[in-house]
Write a protein that holds these residues in place. Structure first.
Motif, PDB file in Angstrom:
ATOM      1  N   GLY A   9       0.794  -1.234   0.000  1.00 43.25           N
ATOM      2  CA  GLY A   9       0.000   0.000   0.000  1.00 43.25           C
ATOM      3  C   GLY A   9       0.820   1.275   0.000  1.00 43.25           C
ATOM      4  N   GLY A  10       0.307   2.253   0.754  1.00 43.74           N
ATOM      5  CA  GLY A  10       0.938   3.575   0.785  1.00 43.74           C
ATOM      6  C   GLY A  10       0.249   4.547  -0.165  1.00 43.74           C
ATOM      7  N   SER A  32       0.548  -3.700   3.688  1.00 40.88           N
ATOM      8  CA  SER A  32       1.936  -3.430   4.032  1.00 40.88           C
ATOM      9  C   SER A  32       2.293  -1.999   3.679  1.00 40.88           C
ATOM     10  N   ARG A  36       7.340   5.180   5.627  1.00 38.62           N
ATOM     11  CA  ARG A  36       7.939   6.498   5.321  1.00 38.62           C
ATOM     12  C   ARG A  36       7.232   7.629   6.074  1.00 38.62           C
ATOM     13  N   GLY A  50       7.112  -1.476   7.334  1.00 38.45           N
ATOM     14  CA  GLY A  50       8.551  -1.624   7.141  1.00 38.45           C
ATOM     15  C   GLY A  50       8.879  -2.502   5.954  1.00 38.45           C
ATOM     16  N   PHE A  52      10.638  -5.423   3.620  1.00 43.92           N
ATOM     17  CA  PHE A  52      10.764  -6.871   3.850  1.00 43.92           C
ATOM     18  C   PHE A  52      12.225  -7.294   3.816  1.00 43.92           C
ATOM     19  N   GLY A  53      13.072  -6.451   3.163  1.00 43.02           N
ATOM     20  CA  GLY A  53      14.483  -6.812   3.002  1.00 43.02           C
ATOM     21  C   GLY A  53      14.779  -7.330   1.600  1.00 43.02           C
ATOM     22  N   GLY A  54      13.881  -7.062   0.638  1.00 38.51           N
ATOM     23  CA  GLY A  54      14.118  -7.476  -0.748  1.00 38.51           C
ATOM     24  C   GLY A  54      13.082  -8.478  -1.221  1.00 38.51           C
ATOM     25  N   HIS A  75       2.394   3.224  -5.143  1.00 36.83           N
ATOM     26  CA  HIS A  75       2.396   4.388  -6.037  1.00 36.83           C
ATOM     27  C   HIS A  75       3.111   4.038  -7.339  1.00 36.83           C
ATOM     28  N   ALA A  78       6.864   4.021  -7.218  1.00 39.93           N
ATOM     29  CA  ALA A  78       7.570   3.145  -6.269  1.00 39.93           C
ATOM     30  C   ALA A  78       8.029   1.902  -7.042  1.00 39.93           C
ATOM     31  N   GLN A  80      10.880   0.069  -7.079  1.00 36.29           N
ATOM     32  CA  GLN A  80      11.629  -1.043  -6.482  1.00 36.29           C
ATOM     33  C   GLN A  80      10.700  -2.083  -5.865  1.00 36.29           C
ATOM     34  N   ILE A  81       9.732  -1.599  -5.101  1.00 38.03           N
ATOM     35  CA  ILE A  81       8.831  -2.550  -4.433  1.00 38.03           C
ATOM     36  C   ILE A  81       7.982  -3.281  -5.481  1.00 38.03           C
ATOM     37  N   LYS A 196       4.805  14.639 -10.406  1.00 38.75           N
ATOM     38  CA  LYS A 196       4.773  13.305 -11.003  1.00 38.75           C
ATOM     39  C   LYS A 196       3.388  13.095 -11.592  1.00 38.75           C
TER      40      LYS A 196
HETATM   41  P1  NAP Z   1      10.422   2.037  -3.583  1.00 34.60           P
HETATM   42  O1  NAP Z   1      11.554   2.937  -3.913  1.00 34.60           O
HETATM   43  O2  NAP Z   1       9.797   1.282  -4.682  1.00 34.60           O
HETATM   44  O3  NAP Z   1      10.827   0.989  -2.469  1.00 34.60           O
HETATM   45  C1  NAP Z   1      12.033   1.043  -1.728  1.00 34.60           C
HETATM   46  C2  NAP Z   1      11.956   0.010  -0.640  1.00 34.60           C
HETATM   47  O4  NAP Z   1      10.996   0.408   0.354  1.00 34.60           O
HETATM   48  C3  NAP Z   1      11.462  -1.339  -1.130  1.00 34.60           C
HETATM   49  O5  NAP Z   1      12.512  -2.088  -1.713  1.00 34.60           O
HETATM   50  C4  NAP Z   1      10.921  -1.942   0.154  1.00 34.60           C
HETATM   51  O6  NAP Z   1      11.960  -2.343   1.011  1.00 34.60           O
HETATM   52  C5  NAP Z   1      10.298  -0.733   0.826  1.00 34.60           C
HETATM   53  N1  NAP Z   1       8.877  -0.593   0.508  1.00 34.60           N
HETATM   54  C6  NAP Z   1       8.304   0.220  -0.404  1.00 34.60           C
HETATM   55  N2  NAP Z   1       6.981   0.124  -0.371  1.00 34.60           N
HETATM   56  C7  NAP Z   1       6.693  -0.769   0.598  1.00 34.60           C
HETATM   57  C8  NAP Z   1       5.479  -1.287   1.134  1.00 34.60           C
HETATM   58  N3  NAP Z   1       4.282  -0.880   0.682  1.00 34.60           N
HETATM   59  N4  NAP Z   1       5.568  -2.202   2.124  1.00 34.60           N
HETATM   60  C9  NAP Z   1       6.775  -2.608   2.594  1.00 34.60           C
HETATM   61  N5  NAP Z   1       7.947  -2.143   2.136  1.00 34.60           N
HETATM   62  C10 NAP Z   1       7.912  -1.240   1.150  1.00 34.60           C
HETATM   63  O7  NAP Z   1       9.289   2.852  -2.810  1.00 34.60           O
HETATM   64  P2  NAP Z   1       9.131   4.429  -2.531  1.00 34.60           P
HETATM   65  O8  NAP Z   1       9.021   5.156  -3.816  1.00 34.60           O
HETATM   66  O9  NAP Z   1      10.157   4.824  -1.537  1.00 34.60           O
HETATM   67  O10 NAP Z   1       7.690   4.430  -1.829  1.00 34.60           O
HETATM   68  C11 NAP Z   1       7.537   3.953  -0.507  1.00 34.60           C
HETATM   69  C12 NAP Z   1       6.067   3.897  -0.168  1.00 34.60           C
HETATM   70  O11 NAP Z   1       5.484   5.188  -0.316  1.00 34.60           O
HETATM   71  C13 NAP Z   1       5.272   2.937  -1.045  1.00 34.60           C
HETATM   72  O12 NAP Z   1       4.418   2.202  -0.190  1.00 34.60           O
HETATM   73  C14 NAP Z   1       4.490   3.845  -1.985  1.00 34.60           C
HETATM   74  O13 NAP Z   1       3.239   3.301  -2.328  1.00 34.60           O
HETATM   75  C15 NAP Z   1       4.351   5.113  -1.157  1.00 34.60           C
HETATM   76  N6  NAP Z   1       4.331   6.344  -1.989  1.00 34.60           N
HETATM   77  C16 NAP Z   1       5.361   6.568  -2.845  1.00 34.60           C
HETATM   78  C17 NAP Z   1       5.307   7.706  -3.647  1.00 34.60           C
HETATM   79  C18 NAP Z   1       6.387   7.997  -4.654  1.00 34.60           C
HETATM   80  O14 NAP Z   1       6.281   9.031  -5.335  1.00 34.60           O
HETATM   81  N7  NAP Z   1       7.399   7.154  -4.811  1.00 34.60           N
HETATM   82  C19 NAP Z   1       4.226   8.599  -3.544  1.00 34.60           C
HETATM   83  C20 NAP Z   1       3.190   8.314  -2.627  1.00 34.60           C
HETATM   84  C21 NAP Z   1       3.262   7.168  -1.849  1.00 34.60           C
HETATM   85  P3  NAP Z   1      12.507  -3.847   1.052  1.00 34.60           P
HETATM   86  O15 NAP Z   1      13.256  -4.048  -0.222  1.00 34.60           O
HETATM   87  O16 NAP Z   1      13.343  -3.857   2.285  1.00 34.60           O
HETATM   88  O17 NAP Z   1      11.305  -4.747   1.157  1.00 34.60           O
END
Ligand code: NAP
Length: 246
Positions: A9-10, A32, A36, A50, A52-54, A75, A78, A80-81, A196
């Motif tokens: 989620g997120g 999950s 952040r 949090g 998962f670690g990959g 999102h 995002a 990587q996830i 974005k």
């Molecule tokens: P990302 O770069 O794709 O992910 C980086 C790492 O964060 C992943 O490898 C994973 O860690 C952890 N992670 C990300 N989303 C997770 C989730 N929902 N549950 C558990 N672990 C998660 O992600 P990001 O761009 O930093 O975004 C992080 C969160 O913010 C996401 O849930 C996303 O939906 C939300 N969000 C992002 C944006 C954006 O612009 N990127 C905007 C609004 C909301 P591990 O490898 O250790 O599992």
């Protein structure tokens, strides 16, 4: 006993999906969150927080917790996830799909400067620009390093380091009304909006405000994600779920 579903989620879509599944199905829903945001919006069902670690540990989580279906509702930026989710679903043999709303497309009156990366967005701003930067807490830093422009960086969480003047941080949580976006852009004498392409049913009020004020929009394109089945809205998600869990 219904099936157990893990939603990554997120996003507002993930919250709405959890609420819908809770209301209309007997599925057990775990959402999950990356962790952040220190005070995330209220979420229906069980929440785990949090990384998962990959991909491999995520596959392990799916197996250990007897997850029947994985829904990637993170999102669109995002990446990587989402990559990890696809790999983990394959490794654990758990079906999965993505829930991702379609991106916005410009209207005739819009002036979009399309770029592929945050770096390109920084470079697209001319000397002297006053930019409203709405790319999240993590994405604003490269804009704040430019000292020949003025940035108003809007984000949900205050960054660890306050920005150096002339830049400003504005802490605020969506949704934002059109009249508030117009007021902000006028008061701050904004010349460029940086965003974005989050997408959604309606064009965001910030983009409508930029259109009304004839402000160019630096639009950062969505990253390329693994090609998996994708629901474009909640009803579409329910239909895919029904098939994958049949
Ligand atoms: P990302 O770069 O794709 O992910 C980086 C790492 O964060 C992943 O490898 C994973 O860690 C952890 N992670 C990300 N989303 C997770 C989730 N929902 N549950 C558990 N672990 C998660 O992600 P990001 O761009 O930093 O975004 C992080 C969160 O913010 C996401 O849930 C996303 O939906 C939300 N969000 C992002 C944006 C954006 O612009 N990127 C905007 C609004 C909301 P591990 O490898 O250790 O599992």
């Amino acid at each position: 006993m219904g099936r157990r579903i893990l939603i990554l989620g997120g996003t507002a879509d993930a919250r709405e999906l959890a609420e819908l599944l809770d209301r209309e199905t007997d599925c057990e829903v775990i959402t999950s969150l990356a962790g952040r945001t220190s005070q995330p919006a209220v979420q229906t069902g069980t929440v785990r927080v949090g990384g998962f670690g990959g991909a491999d540990p995520l596959a392990g989580y799916l197996a250990e917790n007897e997850i029947n279906l994985l829904i990637d509702a993170t999102h669109p930026y995002a990446a990587q996830i989402s990559t990890n989710a696809t790999a983990a679903s394959e490794a654990a043999g758990v079906p999965s799909f993505r829930l991702e709303r379609p991106g916005w497309a410009p209207l005739e009156a819009d002036n979009w400067i399309n770029v592929s990366t945050v770096e390109e967005a920084v470079a697209a701003l001319p000397n002297g620009a006053r930019a409203l930067v709405t790319v999240g807490t993590g994405g604003a830093a490269p804009f704040l390093q430019r000292l020949d422009i003025q940035v108003v960086a809007r984000m949900i969480e205050r960054p660890a380091e306050p920005p150096m003047p002339p830049h400003k941080v504005m802490v605020a949580r969506p949704p934002f009304a059109l009249e508030d976006e117009l007021l902000l852009m006028r008061t701050e004498h904004i010349t460029h909006l940086v965003t974005k392409n989050a997408g959604g049913k309606k064009m965001a009020p910030k983009i409508a405000a930029a259109r009304a004020l004839k402000i160019p929009v630096v639009m950062i394109a969505r990253p390329k994600l693994p090609e998996i089945e994708t629901a474009r809205n909640l009803n579409h998600a329910l239909a895919i779920m029904g098939r994958l869990l049949a």
